[in-house]
Design an enzyme around this catalytic site. Structure first.
Site, PDB file in Angstrom:
ATOM      1  N   GLN A  80      -3.300   3.004  31.098  1.00 54.96           N
ATOM      2  CA  GLN A  80      -2.462   1.741  31.547  1.00 54.96           C
ATOM      3  C   GLN A  80      -1.079   2.009  32.111  1.00 54.96           C
ATOM      4  OE1 GLN A  80      -1.548  -1.057  28.151  1.00 54.96           O
ATOM      5  NE2 GLN A  80      -0.664  -2.509  29.289  1.00 54.96           N
ATOM      6  N   PHE A  81      -1.156   1.901  33.452  1.00 58.52           N
ATOM      7  CA  PHE A  81       0.082   2.382  34.472  1.00 58.52           C
ATOM      8  C   PHE A  81       1.407   1.475  34.155  1.00 58.52           C
ATOM      9  CE2 PHE A  81      -1.323  -1.241  36.962  1.00 58.52           C
ATOM     10  CZ  PHE A  81      -0.280  -1.696  37.729  1.00 58.52           C
ATOM     11  N   THR A  82       1.333   0.278  33.288  1.00 58.15           N
ATOM     12  CA  THR A  82       2.275  -0.634  33.265  1.00 58.15           C
ATOM     13  C   THR A  82       3.273   0.014  32.276  1.00 58.15           C
ATOM     14  OG1 THR A  82       1.032  -2.116  31.684  1.00 58.15           O
ATOM     15  CG2 THR A  82       1.205  -2.652  34.093  1.00 58.15           C
TER      16      THR A  82
END
Length: 154
Positions: free
Chosen positions: A83-85
């Site tokens: 999850q890059f967020t």
């Protein structure tokens, strides 16, 4: 590297309507990599420490209701989801900036290596989402218990 660890009674991830990973009692882990994370991160002391913490963090309760047991102690499963967020910067405006996130090609390699390095030390099943895909997570957060680990703080 950042991890958001949630103690769960069950968790599953679907992509395009297909179930791609499912676990029972254990930990659902959202894993993100930052711009400062590079090819040298895997195998480094902080890499080894974060993996050790993940499987040995005492966030499961014993018979007295105290956090004395780890994933290893309870033989729990892991669901690992990239999850890059986790590297969202919300300081300015209303739209998050993701410039602090690792470039996708490198993040994919780092995530795959993370999964490969966790598997041998995980006591139960290790399932994953699909990197770069829109995923739907369905889980029961048990407690609720949510812990964050950041490689910059270890």
């Amino acid at each position: 590297m950042r991890l958001v660890i949630q103690r769960v009674t069950d968790a599953r991830v679907t992509v395009g309507g297909d179930n791609v990973g499912e676990i029972g009692k254990g930990l659902m882990v959202l894993a993100g990599f930052g711009r400062e994370d590079g090819e040298e991160l895997p195998g480094s002391p902080v890499w080894k420490k974060i993996i050790d913490k993940l499987v040995n963090l005492r966030i499961f309760t014993d018979d007295a209701g105290k956090f004395n047991l780890s994933l290893t102690d309870v033989g729990g499963d892991l669901l690992l989801v990239s999850q890059f967020t986790l590297y969202a910067d919300c300081r300015k405006g209303r739209r998050p900036s993701f410039t602090g996130a690792c470039p996708p090609e490198l993040a994919d390699r780092l995530f795959e290596r993370f999964v490969d390095d966790v598997r041998p030390v995980a006591p139960g099943r290790v399932e994953t989402g699909v990197f770069g895909e829109e995923m739907f997570l369905d889980f029961t957060n048990w407690g609720p218990v949510t812990i964050t680990l950041d490689s910059d703080e270890l």
